[in-house]
Design a protein around this motif. Structure first.
Motif, PDB file in Angstrom:
ATOM      1  N   ARG A  45       0.941  -1.027   0.057  1.00  0.00           N
ATOM      2  CA  ARG A  45      -0.073  -0.068  -0.184  1.00  0.00           C
ATOM      3  C   ARG A  45       0.865   1.112   0.051  1.00  0.00           C
ATOM      4  NH1 ARG A  45      -3.412  -0.929   5.209  1.00  0.00           N
ATOM      5  NH2 ARG A  45      -1.755  -2.229   5.676  1.00  0.00           N
ATOM      6  N   SER A  47       2.588   4.660   1.217  1.00  0.00           N
ATOM      7  CA  SER A  47       2.643   4.965   2.558  1.00  0.00           C
ATOM      8  C   SER A  47       2.047   6.251   2.679  1.00  0.00           C
ATOM      9  CB  SER A  47       4.099   4.876   2.941  1.00  0.00           C
ATOM     10  OG  SER A  47       4.726   6.249   2.099  1.00  0.00           O
ATOM     11  N   SER A  48       1.539   6.227   4.170  1.00  0.00           N
ATOM     12  CA  SER A  48       0.731   7.698   4.442  1.00  0.00           C
ATOM     13  C   SER A  48       1.278   8.099   5.801  1.00  0.00           C
ATOM     14  CB  SER A  48      -0.741   7.467   4.339  1.00  0.00           C
ATOM     15  OG  SER A  48      -1.034   6.478   5.378  1.00  0.00           O
ATOM     16  N   ASN A  49       0.768   9.021   6.262  1.00  0.00           N
ATOM     17  CA  ASN A  49       1.215   9.464   7.582  1.00  0.00           C
ATOM     18  C   ASN A  49       0.776   8.855   8.615  1.00  0.00           C
ATOM     19  OD1 ASN A  49      -0.963  10.950   7.986  1.00  0.00           O
ATOM     20  ND2 ASN A  49      -0.250  12.828   7.048  1.00  0.00           N
ATOM     21  N   ALA A  51      -1.328   9.982  11.211  1.00  0.00           N
ATOM     22  CA  ALA A  51      -2.608  10.337  11.508  1.00  0.00           C
ATOM     23  C   ALA A  51      -3.591   9.768  10.443  1.00  0.00           C
ATOM     24  CB  ALA A  51      -2.523  11.830  11.388  1.00  0.00           C
ATOM     25  N   ALA A  52      -3.093   9.806   9.223  1.00  0.00           N
ATOM     26  CA  ALA A  52      -4.101   9.239   8.246  1.00  0.00           C
ATOM     27  C   ALA A  52      -4.349   7.789   8.173  1.00  0.00           C
ATOM     28  CB  ALA A  52      -3.484   9.530   6.809  1.00  0.00           C
ATOM     29  N   THR A  53      -3.427   7.167   8.613  1.00  0.00           N
ATOM     30  CA  THR A  53      -3.458   5.594   8.847  1.00  0.00           C
ATOM     31  C   THR A  53      -4.367   5.281  10.304  1.00  0.00           C
ATOM     32  OG1 THR A  53      -1.408   5.344   8.121  1.00  0.00           O
ATOM     33  CG2 THR A  53      -2.117   3.401   9.542  1.00  0.00           C
ATOM     34  N   ARG A  55      -6.687   7.282  11.219  1.00  0.00           N
ATOM     35  CA  ARG A  55      -7.991   7.936  10.977  1.00  0.00           C
ATOM     36  C   ARG A  55      -8.923   6.710  10.091  1.00  0.00           C
ATOM     37  NH1 ARG A  55      -6.627  12.422   8.494  1.00  0.00           N
ATOM     38  NH2 ARG A  55      -6.563  13.250  10.506  1.00  0.00           N
ATOM     39  N   ALA A  56      -8.033   6.068   9.136  1.00  0.00           N
ATOM     40  CA  ALA A  56      -8.610   5.279   8.214  1.00  0.00           C
ATOM     41  C   ALA A  56      -8.802   3.632   9.049  1.00  0.00           C
ATOM     42  CB  ALA A  56      -7.373   4.796   7.108  1.00  0.00           C
ATOM     43  N   ARG A  57      -8.003   3.454   9.958  1.00  0.00           N
ATOM     44  CA  ARG A  57      -8.392   2.385  10.907  1.00  0.00           C
ATOM     45  C   ARG A  57      -9.546   2.484  11.759  1.00  0.00           C
ATOM     46  NH1 ARG A  57      -4.027  -1.305  13.339  1.00  0.00           N
ATOM     47  NH2 ARG A  57      -3.501  -1.585  11.140  1.00  0.00           N
ATOM     48  N   SER A  59     -11.859   4.696  11.444  1.00  0.00           N
ATOM     49  CA  SER A  59     -13.319   5.137  10.622  1.00  0.00           C
ATOM     50  C   SER A  59     -14.093   3.818  10.319  1.00  0.00           C
ATOM     51  CB  SER A  59     -12.908   5.765   9.358  1.00  0.00           C
ATOM     52  OG  SER A  59     -12.267   5.047   8.384  1.00  0.00           O
TER      53      SER A  59
END
Length: 82
Positions: A45, A47-49, A51-53, A55-57, A59
């Protein structure tokens, strides 16, 4: 099916592969195929920061709504001088 030859494997790595194959009851070639299959079966996947990781988990669970507490005025500091 395609075949490939892997050259210049150091002896220690070959020994570890042979031992791992033996512990799984299969040939070194079959063990190498299984290792390659497992390593390449997962999609990488982007890579993201952090906070985004997070938030995604979160949500996925529907999130949480918290009540904000009303703010109070700043309290007077305590005089410890006596």
């Amino acid at each position: 099916m395609a075949s490939m030859t892997i050259r210049n494997i150091d002896d220690q790595l070959k020994t570890r592969l042979r031992m791992r194959a033996a512990s799984h009851g299969r040939s070194m070639e079959d063990e190498a195929r299984d290792i390659l299959r497992a390593a390449l079966s997962t999609e990488k996947r982007p890579s993201s920061n952090l906070a985004a990781t997070i938030r995604a988990r979160i949500s996925q669970t529907g999130g949480v709504t918290l009540e904000l507490q009303p703010r109070e005025p700043i309290r007077e500091s305590i005089d410890f001088g006596g």
